[in-house]
Write a protein that holds these residues in place. Structure first.
Motif, short mmCIF file in Angstrom:
data_model
loop_
_atom_site.label_atom_id
_atom_site.label_comp_id
_atom_site.label_asym_id
_atom_site.label_seq_id
_atom_site.Cartn_x
_atom_site.Cartn_y
_atom_site.Cartn_z
N THR A 7 58.13 102.59 43.26
CA THR A 7 58.79 103.89 43.21
C THR A 7 58.62 104.64 41.90
OG1 THR A 7 60.84 102.83 42.51
CG2 THR A 7 60.55 103.16 44.88
N SER A 15 58.80 109.40 39.06
CA SER A 15 59.29 108.90 40.35
C SER A 15 58.25 109.14 41.44
CB SER A 15 60.59 109.60 40.73
OG SER A 15 61.61 109.24 39.85
N ASN A 17 57.59 108.58 45.78
CA ASN A 17 58.12 108.19 47.08
C ASN A 17 56.94 107.89 48.00
OD1 ASN A 17 57.24 110.64 48.39
ND2 ASN A 17 59.02 111.68 47.51
N GLU A 59 60.15 105.18 55.94
CA GLU A 59 60.27 103.76 55.63
C GLU A 59 60.39 102.95 56.89
OE1 GLU A 59 62.85 100.79 52.80
OE2 GLU A 59 63.07 102.95 52.58
#
Length: 61
Positions: A7, A15, A17, A59
């Motif tokens: 991450t 950061s 994703n 996810e």
């Protein structure tokens, strides 16, 4: 065996994703696109090639 989606960029701590532009080596070291380009797409940890990390839509559990 699935990729481990880290991450954060290992160089600048940006950061990331699952949809972020990122690059990985065969050991799954992970870097943002900007840092990867600055390193000429060579992993500083293993000297392997950094390639574009595939994106995931969501996810998977």
């Amino acid at each position: 065996m699935a990729l481990e989606y880290k991450t954060v960029c290992e160089k600048c701590d940006t950061s990331l994703n699952m949809q972020s532009e990122a690059c990985i080596c065969s050991y799954e070291c992970t870097f943002c696109e900007s840092c990867s380009a600055k390193m000429e797409f060579i992993c500083p940890n293993c000297t392997g090639e950094l390639v574009k990390r595939p994106k995931r839509k969501k996810e998977v559990l």
